[in-house]
Design an enzyme around this catalytic site. Structure first.
Site, PDB file in Angstrom:
ATOM      1  N   ASN A   8       0.859  -1.187   0.000  1.00 48.44           N
ATOM      2  CA  ASN A   8       0.000   0.000   0.000  1.00 48.44           C
ATOM      3  C   ASN A   8       0.891   1.231   0.000  1.00 48.44           C
ATOM      4  O   ASN A   8       1.438   1.615   1.026  1.00 48.44           O
ATOM      5  CB  ASN A   8      -0.887  -0.048   1.260  1.00 48.44           C
ATOM      6  CG  ASN A   8      -1.777   1.186   1.365  1.00 48.44           C
ATOM      7  OD1 ASN A   8      -1.738   2.067   0.498  1.00 48.44           O
ATOM      8  ND2 ASN A   8      -2.554   1.266   2.424  1.00 48.44           N
ATOM      9  N   ARG A  21      -2.831  -2.090  -3.306  1.00 50.85           N
ATOM     10  CA  ARG A  21      -3.991  -1.229  -3.099  1.00 50.85           C
ATOM     11  C   ARG A  21      -3.977  -0.134  -4.163  1.00 50.85           C
ATOM     12  O   ARG A  21      -2.960   0.537  -4.356  1.00 50.85           O
ATOM     13  CB  ARG A  21      -3.913  -0.596  -1.717  1.00 50.85           C
ATOM     14  CG  ARG A  21      -4.993   0.425  -1.532  1.00 50.85           C
ATOM     15  CD  ARG A  21      -4.955   1.062  -0.183  1.00 50.85           C
ATOM     16  NE  ARG A  21      -6.051   1.984  -0.054  1.00 50.85           N
ATOM     17  CZ  ARG A  21      -5.950   3.165   0.528  1.00 50.85           C
ATOM     18  NH1 ARG A  21      -4.795   3.563   1.030  1.00 50.85           N
ATOM     19  NH2 ARG A  21      -6.994   3.948   0.610  1.00 50.85           N
ATOM     20  N   HIS A  43     -12.817   3.722   0.422  1.00 54.91           N
ATOM     21  CA  HIS A  43     -12.789   2.799   1.571  1.00 54.91           C
ATOM     22  C   HIS A  43     -13.599   1.532   1.293  1.00 54.91           C
ATOM     23  O   HIS A  43     -14.020   0.847   2.216  1.00 54.91           O
ATOM     24  CB  HIS A  43     -13.405   3.442   2.842  1.00 54.91           C
ATOM     25  CG  HIS A  43     -12.576   4.505   3.460  1.00 54.91           C
ATOM     26  ND1 HIS A  43     -13.139   5.567   4.137  1.00 54.91           N
ATOM     27  CD2 HIS A  43     -11.236   4.676   3.551  1.00 54.91           C
ATOM     28  CE1 HIS A  43     -12.185   6.361   4.596  1.00 54.91           C
ATOM     29  NE2 HIS A  43     -11.017   5.841   4.241  1.00 54.91           N
ATOM     30  N   HIS A  88     -16.935   3.734   8.710  1.00 53.45           N
ATOM     31  CA  HIS A  88     -15.472   3.645   8.777  1.00 53.45           C
ATOM     32  C   HIS A  88     -14.974   4.989   9.301  1.00 53.45           C
ATOM     33  O   HIS A  88     -14.948   5.984   8.580  1.00 53.45           O
ATOM     34  CB  HIS A  88     -14.913   3.346   7.379  1.00 53.45           C
ATOM     35  CG  HIS A  88     -13.418   3.281   7.328  1.00 53.45           C
ATOM     36  ND1 HIS A  88     -12.718   2.114   7.144  1.00 53.45           N
ATOM     37  CD2 HIS A  88     -12.483   4.253   7.448  1.00 53.45           C
ATOM     38  CE1 HIS A  88     -11.419   2.368   7.162  1.00 53.45           C
ATOM     39  NE2 HIS A  88     -11.253   3.661   7.334  1.00 53.45           N
ATOM     40  N   GLY A  98      -9.372   9.154   7.706  1.00 51.04           N
ATOM     41  CA  GLY A  98     -10.412   9.440   6.710  1.00 51.04           C
ATOM     42  C   GLY A  98     -11.674   8.746   7.200  1.00 51.04           C
ATOM     43  O   GLY A  98     -11.593   7.701   7.837  1.00 51.04           O
ATOM     44  N   ARG A 127      -9.970  16.748   6.760  1.00 50.42           N
ATOM     45  CA  ARG A 127     -10.832  17.120   5.624  1.00 50.42           C
ATOM     46  C   ARG A 127     -12.198  17.585   6.121  1.00 50.42           C
ATOM     47  O   ARG A 127     -12.728  17.037   7.088  1.00 50.42           O
ATOM     48  CB  ARG A 127     -11.024  15.927   4.694  1.00 50.42           C
ATOM     49  CG  ARG A 127      -9.825  15.645   3.852  1.00 50.42           C
ATOM     50  CD  ARG A 127      -9.997  14.381   3.051  1.00 50.42           C
ATOM     51  NE  ARG A 127      -9.045  13.369   3.485  1.00 50.42           N
ATOM     52  CZ  ARG A 127      -9.149  12.072   3.238  1.00 50.42           C
ATOM     53  NH1 ARG A 127     -10.180  11.609   2.567  1.00 50.42           N
ATOM     54  NH2 ARG A 127      -8.242  11.229   3.657  1.00 50.42           N
ATOM     55  N   GLY A 169     -13.762   4.414  15.220  1.00 50.27           N
ATOM     56  CA  GLY A 169     -14.906   3.511  15.363  1.00 50.27           C
ATOM     57  C   GLY A 169     -14.601   2.325  16.263  1.00 50.27           C
ATOM     58  O   GLY A 169     -15.450   1.870  17.032  1.00 50.27           O
ATOM     59  N   GLU A 170     -13.369   1.812  16.181  1.00 50.20           N
ATOM     60  CA  GLU A 170     -13.024   0.629  16.972  1.00 50.20           C
ATOM     61  C   GLU A 170     -12.635   0.983  18.403  1.00 50.20           C
ATOM     62  O   GLU A 170     -12.761   0.154  19.304  1.00 50.20           O
ATOM     63  CB  GLU A 170     -11.846  -0.116  16.320  1.00 50.20           C
ATOM     64  CG  GLU A 170     -12.213  -0.806  15.031  1.00 50.20           C
ATOM     65  CD  GLU A 170     -10.998  -1.339  14.277  1.00 50.20           C
ATOM     66  OE1 GLU A 170     -10.025  -1.777  14.919  1.00 50.20           O
ATOM     67  OE2 GLU A 170     -11.034  -1.302  13.035  1.00 50.20           O
ATOM     68  N   ASN A 171     -12.121   2.210  18.587  1.00 48.95           N
ATOM     69  CA  ASN A 171     -11.504   2.512  19.886  1.00 48.95           C
ATOM     70  C   ASN A 171     -12.198   3.563  20.740  1.00 48.95           C
ATOM     71  O   ASN A 171     -11.950   3.620  21.937  1.00 48.95           O
ATOM     72  CB  ASN A 171     -10.059   2.978  19.664  1.00 48.95           C
ATOM     73  CG  ASN A 171      -9.212   1.880  19.057  1.00 48.95           C
ATOM     74  OD1 ASN A 171      -9.069   0.819  19.645  1.00 48.95           O
ATOM     75  ND2 ASN A 171      -8.695   2.120  17.872  1.00 48.95           N
ATOM     76  N   GLU A 200      -7.726  -3.949   6.067  1.00 45.66           N
ATOM     77  CA  GLU A 200      -7.701  -3.804   4.611  1.00 45.66           C
ATOM     78  C   GLU A 200      -6.623  -4.674   3.969  1.00 45.66           C
ATOM     79  O   GLU A 200      -6.825  -5.203   2.885  1.00 45.66           O
ATOM     80  CB  GLU A 200      -7.522  -2.325   4.238  1.00 45.66           C
ATOM     81  CG  GLU A 200      -8.830  -1.564   4.422  1.00 45.66           C
ATOM     82  CD  GLU A 200      -8.657  -0.069   4.560  1.00 45.66           C
ATOM     83  OE1 GLU A 200      -8.079   0.360   5.589  1.00 45.66           O
ATOM     84  OE2 GLU A 200      -9.070   0.656   3.649  1.00 45.66           O
TER      85      GLU A 200
HETATM   86  P1  AMP Z   1      -7.032   5.051  11.305  1.00 47.41           P
HETATM   87  O1  AMP Z   1      -6.934   5.969  10.133  1.00 47.41           O
HETATM   88  O2  AMP Z   1      -8.053   3.984  11.137  1.00 47.41           O
HETATM   89  O3  AMP Z   1      -5.697   4.524  11.771  1.00 47.41           O
HETATM   90  O4  AMP Z   1      -7.593   5.932  12.532  1.00 47.41           O
HETATM   91  C1  AMP Z   1      -6.873   7.025  13.055  1.00 47.41           C
HETATM   92  C2  AMP Z   1      -7.777   7.790  13.999  1.00 47.41           C
HETATM   93  O5  AMP Z   1      -8.221   6.914  15.042  1.00 47.41           O
HETATM   94  C3  AMP Z   1      -7.073   8.953  14.677  1.00 47.41           C
HETATM   95  O6  AMP Z   1      -7.946  10.069  14.736  1.00 47.41           O
HETATM   96  C4  AMP Z   1      -6.846   8.434  16.066  1.00 47.41           C
HETATM   97  O7  AMP Z   1      -6.807   9.465  16.990  1.00 47.41           O
HETATM   98  C5  AMP Z   1      -8.081   7.591  16.282  1.00 47.41           C
HETATM   99  N1  AMP Z   1      -7.896   6.678  17.429  1.00 47.41           N
HETATM  100  C6  AMP Z   1      -7.048   5.633  17.538  1.00 47.41           C
HETATM  101  N2  AMP Z   1      -7.145   5.086  18.772  1.00 47.41           N
HETATM  102  C7  AMP Z   1      -8.072   5.787  19.447  1.00 47.41           C
HETATM  103  C8  AMP Z   1      -8.625   5.724  20.769  1.00 47.41           C
HETATM  104  N3  AMP Z   1      -8.233   4.808  21.640  1.00 47.41           N
HETATM  105  N4  AMP Z   1      -9.570   6.629  21.104  1.00 47.41           N
HETATM  106  C9  AMP Z   1      -9.973   7.574  20.243  1.00 47.41           C
HETATM  107  N5  AMP Z   1      -9.500   7.678  18.985  1.00 47.41           N
HETATM  108  C10 AMP Z   1      -8.556   6.810  18.592  1.00 47.41           C
END
Ligand code: AMP
Length: 611
Positions: A7, A83, A172, A200, A204, A233, A325-327, A381
């Protein structure tokens, strides 16, 4: 099978070798700050960073072999997945890379000037390094190729839309498809029975409405700037704001680009950068701008959830994925509370405890009485790209072992006209204008379309194919016939005796009544004499062909007509009904659409000697 996934971004490289089934990496590479002289650095397996070349191609040529060297003993590469951000209208699924595909990929650069060139550099370097491996391009846009016309169309003047290929492409897609299928797997349901909203939310952000397995709406647009508020953005804006800023601030195109892509979103709102962790921390400490940033961010996601539930007439699952979304339980809480009216009951405690990983990729955050599932799903991904790549490698190997295959193209309804009919429909002396070439040499789709007026109903915008011929012929599918109210026979092209007629409408009310000429095209294979020799067939043989391998809807077509001429190119033509039956059809406007499908000759039967 172990797959190397590459990627390449504009200033970073992520790569990994992973098992396509489990998604577990055996070696990983990260390179950052490419293009910044003296600052570019890389790490392998999260180890100590080391300086690397700064230009993307030389960096890759240096780093990929270093990484591959570190694969554990016994691991062998089965293929390489790349990718690609933008696949334009051409690529609606992953594709094996060859010279022809590369040429098409290069032509897409204007649609993604920042991303595609970096992705292409990755492909070039990796093909030089590993020429014997199968290289597969996987597109961010592909999953959204099923967006219906009403969802992908912008209300702009048609000339501009056509000239610049302006439409919603969406991005995405690899992630949306991956988490939607993980959610379906978790729920123990066939994805074809589910309406899923995928959110997602990472640096982004985008959302998709996945209706019965297909993306039918998504928040990013022609570029990845539309939709949700993102790290840097802006997402959705009143386009009038851009005009206002250009007039009042005198901003140039590049300055505006910078404002919208790099200085807006969470960064612009919060004033402390784009990292949601920092923003949450400051908001807790009472920072008003950070609180506002979180509110605006969540509000947009909520708004889209409502919109997508309305578009799909309901929803069965809402999925949160990617970094935020996950964290971030706080953001999920803001988004998913008070969705009871949709049947989605949020559970605070399960939300607080939700944790996902490769081993446990799905966590539920709805309460037990919720009709709608609220799920946190770990996206991956690289794993998705490895799966697609392995699939195409396996398909190629199968094809090799079973002999040569035949490309399949789906032919949508169209008409062939004589010069006399052309003039009667479009005006005296009128010449057909070429829109784009078709795969058979010398044939082309024309700019002109006609309306077919049947006894029951009309079909508008039916493409004219050129050049003009010495017979008028209208080729429709069985479904079209029912719709028009006609009953036409299956015939080979040119064999129009005793077929039904139809009324054609051209421009400015011009009409032509055809006495005959409507046929349901006999499925056929064009080939050269050399191809015929290879397959052991002759012109007008009738054969049986297997189509749709790999689409999950394999069909064996009997009564396929062989047509041999030195002027032809090897290709099987089926109509939209037949394409749909084998899950090969794509939306089209009357030209031949090449599909990823391949056909295999099975039996030779009788000869057709009437035409
Ligand atoms: P990604 O592009 O999927 O790697 O997501 C990056 C974004 O996820 C950034 O804004 C990070 O601050 C946010 N992020 C990662 N871990 C956490 C967390 N534990 N709590 C809140 N935001 C998080």
């Amino acid at each position: 099978m172990h797959i190397l996934v590459v990627n390449c971004g504009s200033s970073s490289i992520k790569a990994a070798v992973l098992d396509h089934k489990s998604g577990a990496p055996v070696v990983e590479l990260r390179a950052e700050r490419l293009g910044e002289e003296g600052k570019s650095e890389a790490r392998i397996n999260g180890g100590e960073p080391f300086a690397c070349k700064t230009e993307i191609r030389s960096a890759l040529a240096e780093l990929l072999p270093k990484m591959v060297e570190q694969m554990p003993e016994g691991v062998e590469l089965g293929g390489i997945g790349h990718r690609m951000v933008h696949g334009g209208e051409k690529f609606d699924g992953p594709v094996r890379v060859d010279e022809e595909v590369l040429e098409d990929l290069r032509a897409l650069t204007p649609l993604a000037p920042l991303h595609n060139p970096a992705n292409l550099a990755g492909i070039d370097v990796a093909r030089d390094l590993y020429p014997d491996l199968c290289h597969v391009a996987v597109f961010d846009t592909a999953f959204h190729s099923t967006l219906p016309r009403r969802a992908r169309t912008y209300a702009l003047p048609e000339e501009l839309v056509k000239k610049h290929n302006i439409r919603k492409y969406g991005f995405h897609g690899t992630s949306h498809a991956y988490v939607a299928s993980k959610a379906a797997e978790h729920l123990g349901e066939d994805i074809r029975n589910l309406r899923i909203i995928t959110c997602h939310l990472g640096s982004g952000c985008s959302m998709a409405a996945v209706e019965y397995g297909r993306s039918i709406e998504t928040s990013m647009g022609m570029t990845p700037l539309e939709g949700l508020v993102m790290g840097t953005r802006s997402g959705d804006l009143d386009p009038g704001i851009l005009l206002h800023l250009m007039r009042e601030e005198g901003l140039s195109v590049d300055e505006l680009d910078r404002v919208l892509n790099r200085d807006s979103g969470l960064k612009g709102l919060s004033g402390v950068g784009n990292d949601m962790r920092d923003i949450e921390q400051r908001a807790c400490e009472g920072d008003e701008r950070c609180r506002m940033a979180m509110q605006v961010f969540s509000h947009h996601v909520r708004k889209y959830i409502g919109a997508y539930a309305a578009v799909m007439g309901g929803v069965d699952a809402i999925v949160f994925t990617a970094g935020i979304g996950e964290n971030s339980e706080v953001i999920r809480h803001r988004i998913a509370q008070r969705l009871d009216f949709l049947g989605a009951r949020f559970d605070e405690e399960r939300n607080r405890d939700a944790e996902v990983s490769r081993e446990n990729p799905v966590a539920e955050i709805h309460n037990r009485r919720s009709r709608v599932s609220l799920l946190v799903v770990a996206t991956d991904e690289l794993h998705a790209i490895a799966q697609h790549t392995a699939h195409l490698v396996q398909e190629r190997d199968l094809t090799r072992s079973e002999g040569r295959t035949i490309p399949v193209a789906v032919s949508a309804r169209h008409v062939h006209l004589t010069q006399e009919t052309v003039e009667a429909l479009f005006g005296e002396g009128y010449q057909l204008k070429e829109l784009r070439p078709l795969s058979q040499p010398g044939q082309y789709a024309c700019e002109e379309t006609v309306t077919l007026v049947g006894p029951k109903r009309k079909l508008e915008h039916v493409r004219v194919l050129g050049p003009a011929r010495n017979l008028n012929q209208v080729e429709v599918s069985r479904t079209d016939e029912f719709y028009l109210g006609l009953d036409s026979p299956v015939r080979a092209s040119g064999d129009v005796a005793n077929t039904p007629g139809i009324m054609l409408e051209g421009t400015e009310g011009r009409k032509v009544e055809l006495k005959q000429g409507v046929i349901c095209a006999w499925r056929h294979i064009h080939m050269t004499p050399d191809d015929a020799e290879y397959f052991g067939v002759e012109d007008k043989d009738i054969v049986e062909v297997e189509v749709g391998h790999g689409t999950g809807r394999r069909v064996i077509f009997g009564d396929v007509l062989i047509r041999v001429s030195p002027k032809y190119k090897l290709e099987m033509h089926i109509d939209t009904d037949e394409g749909n039956a084998a899950e090969l059809s794509r939306s089209s406007e009357g030209a031949l659409i090449s599909t990823e499908g391949i056909a295999r000759l099975r039996h030779r039967r009788v000869r057709y000697d009437h035409g």
